[in-house]
Design a protein around this motif. Structure first.
Motif, PDB file in Angstrom:
ATOM      1  N   SER A 197     -32.034 -52.416 -65.925  1.00  0.00           N
ATOM      2  CA  SER A 197     -31.511 -51.428 -66.615  1.00  0.00           C
ATOM      3  C   SER A 197     -30.025 -50.923 -66.236  1.00  0.00           C
ATOM      4  O   SER A 197     -29.213 -50.649 -66.807  1.00  0.00           O
ATOM      5  CB  SER A 197     -32.439 -50.355 -67.150  1.00  0.00           C
ATOM      6  N   ALA A 198     -30.277 -50.401 -64.683  1.00  0.00           N
ATOM      7  CA  ALA A 198     -29.082 -49.559 -64.324  1.00  0.00           C
ATOM      8  C   ALA A 198     -27.621 -50.753 -64.092  1.00  0.00           C
ATOM      9  O   ALA A 198     -26.660 -50.285 -64.046  1.00  0.00           O
ATOM     10  CB  ALA A 198     -29.276 -49.328 -63.068  1.00  0.00           C
ATOM     11  N   PRO A 253     -32.643 -56.288 -47.127  1.00  0.00           N
ATOM     12  CA  PRO A 253     -33.747 -55.140 -47.175  1.00  0.00           C
ATOM     13  C   PRO A 253     -33.956 -54.793 -48.271  1.00  0.00           C
ATOM     14  O   PRO A 253     -34.938 -53.853 -48.546  1.00  0.00           O
ATOM     15  CB  PRO A 253     -33.125 -54.365 -46.316  1.00  0.00           C
ATOM     16  N   ASP A 254     -33.047 -54.937 -49.493  1.00  0.00           N
ATOM     17  CA  ASP A 254     -33.101 -54.336 -50.841  1.00  0.00           C
ATOM     18  C   ASP A 254     -33.640 -55.002 -51.980  1.00  0.00           C
ATOM     19  O   ASP A 254     -33.827 -54.553 -52.944  1.00  0.00           O
ATOM     20  CB  ASP A 254     -31.642 -53.763 -51.165  1.00  0.00           C
ATOM     21  N   ARG A 302     -27.161 -49.940 -53.095  1.00  0.00           N
ATOM     22  CA  ARG A 302     -26.308 -48.796 -53.621  1.00  0.00           C
ATOM     23  C   ARG A 302     -27.237 -47.291 -53.521  1.00  0.00           C
ATOM     24  O   ARG A 302     -26.849 -46.238 -53.120  1.00  0.00           O
ATOM     25  CB  ARG A 302     -25.521 -48.657 -54.752  1.00  0.00           C
ATOM     26  N   GLU A 303     -28.443 -47.489 -54.356  1.00  0.00           N
ATOM     27  CA  GLU A 303     -29.069 -46.337 -53.999  1.00  0.00           C
ATOM     28  C   GLU A 303     -29.564 -45.911 -52.509  1.00  0.00           C
ATOM     29  O   GLU A 303     -29.739 -44.740 -52.369  1.00  0.00           O
ATOM     30  CB  GLU A 303     -30.403 -46.567 -54.867  1.00  0.00           C
ATOM     31  N   ARG A 304     -30.040 -46.953 -51.828  1.00  0.00           N
ATOM     32  CA  ARG A 304     -30.233 -46.678 -50.422  1.00  0.00           C
ATOM     33  C   ARG A 304     -29.301 -46.233 -49.638  1.00  0.00           C
ATOM     34  O   ARG A 304     -29.493 -45.172 -48.795  1.00  0.00           O
ATOM     35  CB  ARG A 304     -30.896 -47.936 -50.055  1.00  0.00           C
ATOM     36  N   GLY A 326     -21.286 -49.624 -52.177  1.00  0.00           N
ATOM     37  CA  GLY A 326     -21.406 -50.758 -52.859  1.00  0.00           C
ATOM     38  C   GLY A 326     -21.288 -52.319 -51.999  1.00  0.00           C
ATOM     39  O   GLY A 326     -20.146 -52.450 -51.302  1.00  0.00           O
ATOM     40  N   ALA A 327     -22.418 -52.976 -52.047  1.00  0.00           N
ATOM     41  CA  ALA A 327     -22.445 -54.227 -51.109  1.00  0.00           C
ATOM     42  C   ALA A 327     -21.116 -55.130 -51.559  1.00  0.00           C
ATOM     43  O   ALA A 327     -20.522 -55.814 -50.777  1.00  0.00           O
ATOM     44  CB  ALA A 327     -23.626 -54.905 -51.189  1.00  0.00           C
ATOM     45  N   VAL A 328     -21.100 -55.268 -53.009  1.00  0.00           N
ATOM     46  CA  VAL A 328     -20.254 -56.432 -53.248  1.00  0.00           C
ATOM     47  C   VAL A 328     -18.656 -55.889 -52.876  1.00  0.00           C
ATOM     48  O   VAL A 328     -17.867 -56.646 -52.582  1.00  0.00           O
ATOM     49  CB  VAL A 328     -20.185 -56.584 -54.844  1.00  0.00           C
ATOM     50  N   ALA A 329     -18.238 -54.711 -53.080  1.00  0.00           N
ATOM     51  CA  ALA A 329     -16.878 -54.059 -52.724  1.00  0.00           C
ATOM     52  C   ALA A 329     -16.871 -54.232 -51.001  1.00  0.00           C
ATOM     53  O   ALA A 329     -15.735 -54.539 -50.887  1.00  0.00           O
ATOM     54  CB  ALA A 329     -16.718 -52.689 -53.333  1.00  0.00           C
TER      55      ALA A 329
END
Length: 251
Positions: free
Chosen positions: A8-9, A157-158, A210-212, A216-219
């Motif tokens: 959803s996010a 890990p995510d 991002r929550e952890r 932002g991994a992509v950025a």
């Protein structure tokens, strides 16, 4: 019924960035399922598979437990043989024996399998088919292997634990009904760099990262990915091996 909501996010990214399934997949379903079948598509997301199903079958009842995904479904723009509903994969309002095909695209690993199988047994007519397919990670284009590997290591890990079921192509599942032969398939897309980055942003692991971490991994990896890609306007072919399970309910 509660559900594990990983998308959803990122629903807007998901709707815009996910690749299209190949025609060969839907032709295989049309050959396996009864002619003129009605379809239940649980876990439909924003409709990546619904379009191909609706083009080949009489009616598609597309459901997802995420209201955000249903709100972005392509059929909301008008599709006469598609109905949409916010429903979990383990329960639908469809009547007993109402469909000839249950089609699950990249979603079965999120369901309570026992409850879902019981619902399939209820809504499938005799001779109906359960089809479940998915795809694991994409094959990195030539020259991008190292940059993609570093990105993947960052988000590893995510991933939710269910991701391992996809990587295993649903091996070891307690499948109901009799197995049918299924073709070997592949999904591919010719994308510019921006589209690939959008696809990466739609991954559930990216949202969880991002929550952890707050990052932002992509950025964080965009520059390295861009350097490996070359001219960002040049299209490159992205490939995903597909796996497909077909099971027929006894008549």
């Amino acid at each position: 019924m509660s559900f594990r909501d990983h998308f959803s996010a990122v629903a807007s990214h998901y709707a815009a960035a996910r690749p299209e399934y190949p025609d060969a997949l839907f032709e295989a379903l049309a050959e396996a399922a009864p002619r003129g079948a009605r379809v239940w598509e649980p876990g439909c997301g924003s409709g990546q598979a619904t379009r191909g199903l609706a083009a080949r079958f009489a009616h598609v009842h597309a459901t997802d437990p995420s209201a955000q995904q249903i709100a972005r479904h392509w059929a909301r723009q008008g599709a006469g043989n598609v109905t949409l509903a916010v429903e979990p994969g383990e329960r639908t309002a469809l009547a007993d024996g109402a469909v000839g095909l249950v089609a699950v695209a990249q979603a079965l690993h999120w369901f309570d399998l026992d409850a879902f199988i019981a619902e399939c047994a209820r809504v499938l007519a005799p001779g109906g088919v359960l089809a479940a397919w998915g795809y694991a990670d994409f094959v990195a284009p030539q020259g991008m292997e190292d940059a993609v590997a570093v990105f993947r290591a960052d988000i590893e890990p995510d991933w939710p634990p269910e991701r391992a079921l996809v990587d295993a192509h649903y091996a070891g599942f307690a499948w109901p009904f009799a197995a049918l032969p299924a073709p070997t398939l592949e999904m591919s897309a010719d994308w510019p760099l921006e589209r690939l980055l959008g696809y990466l942003s739609s991954m559930s692991a990216v949202a969880r990262h991002r929550e952890r971490t707050g990052c932002g991994a992509v950025a964080a990896h965009a520059d390295a990915l861009a350097a490996a890609w070359g001219d960002p306007h040049t299209t490159r072919t992205i490939r995903w091996p597909l796996f497909l399970h077909l099971r027929r309910k006894s008549g």
